[in-house]
Scaffold this motif. Sequence first.
Motif, PDB file in Angstrom:
ATOM      1  N   GLY A 161     -10.935   8.952  -1.127  1.00  0.00           N
ATOM      2  CA  GLY A 161      -9.771   8.529   0.046  1.00  0.00           C
ATOM      3  C   GLY A 161     -10.338   7.874   0.964  1.00  0.00           C
ATOM      4  O   GLY A 161      -9.676   6.476   1.427  1.00  0.00           O
ATOM      5  N   VAL A 162     -11.670   8.117   1.417  1.00  0.00           N
ATOM      6  CA  VAL A 162     -12.265   7.222   2.623  1.00  0.00           C
ATOM      7  C   VAL A 162     -12.814   5.841   2.061  1.00  0.00           C
ATOM      8  O   VAL A 162     -12.445   4.788   2.617  1.00  0.00           O
ATOM      9  N   ASP A 163     -13.175   5.936   0.762  1.00  0.00           N
ATOM     10  CA  ASP A 163     -13.956   4.672   0.105  1.00  0.00           C
ATOM     11  C   ASP A 163     -12.455   3.798  -0.044  1.00  0.00           C
ATOM     12  O   ASP A 163     -12.821   2.662  -0.099  1.00  0.00           O
ATOM     13  N   ARG A 164     -11.344   4.251  -0.456  1.00  0.00           N
ATOM     14  CA  ARG A 164     -10.171   3.476  -0.636  1.00  0.00           C
ATOM     15  C   ARG A 164      -9.538   2.914   0.408  1.00  0.00           C
ATOM     16  O   ARG A 164      -9.443   1.766   0.380  1.00  0.00           O
ATOM     17  N   VAL A 165      -9.763   3.642   1.647  1.00  0.00           N
ATOM     18  CA  VAL A 165      -9.369   2.982   2.893  1.00  0.00           C
ATOM     19  C   VAL A 165     -10.165   1.885   3.237  1.00  0.00           C
ATOM     20  O   VAL A 165      -9.776   0.848   3.645  1.00  0.00           O
ATOM     21  N   MET A 166     -11.468   2.200   3.042  1.00  0.00           N
ATOM     22  CA  MET A 166     -12.595   1.198   3.375  1.00  0.00           C
ATOM     23  C   MET A 166     -12.254  -0.228   2.649  1.00  0.00           C
ATOM     24  O   MET A 166     -12.502  -1.281   3.210  1.00  0.00           O
ATOM     25  N   GLU A 167     -12.201   0.219   1.464  1.00  0.00           N
ATOM     26  CA  GLU A 167     -11.779  -0.877   0.396  1.00  0.00           C
ATOM     27  C   GLU A 167     -10.539  -1.879   1.001  1.00  0.00           C
ATOM     28  O   GLU A 167     -10.475  -3.169   1.346  1.00  0.00           O
ATOM     29  N   LEU A 168      -9.456  -1.296   1.391  1.00  0.00           N
ATOM     30  CA  LEU A 168      -8.060  -1.849   1.770  1.00  0.00           C
ATOM     31  C   LEU A 168      -8.509  -2.421   3.273  1.00  0.00           C
ATOM     32  O   LEU A 168      -8.002  -3.575   3.195  1.00  0.00           O
TER      33      LEU A 168
END
Length: 121
Positions: free
Chosen positions: A12-19
Amino acid sequence: MSGVGGVGGAMGVDRVMELRAQILERNAALSRANAAASAPAGGAAPAGPASFTDTFTDALKSVNESQSKAGALSAAYERGETIDIAKVMLARQEASVGFEATLQVRNKLLAAYKDIMSMPV
């Protein structure tokens, strides 16, 4: 326990950082586009500041156009034309937010006018 994640916290953190990275890239692209559009073409002198009346008229026209667009999309959807319901709802929300903002500006201007008129001279 992660506040963002849930089951896959690291994912989830990786996805947020990507967004976040995508948003920053788009913001930079918009900033470059706005800078290019606002740059005077051919060395022409930039226009002076717009008057309050012109600015307010342009804002009202913009709100009116968004409401007309939303109405047209709604009517087309009701007629059964192939229009995405999400597009219709987004246009309706944009028109609603624009109208509410205009109404709030009107209320603030009216309150300011009343305050000024009630001031002792």
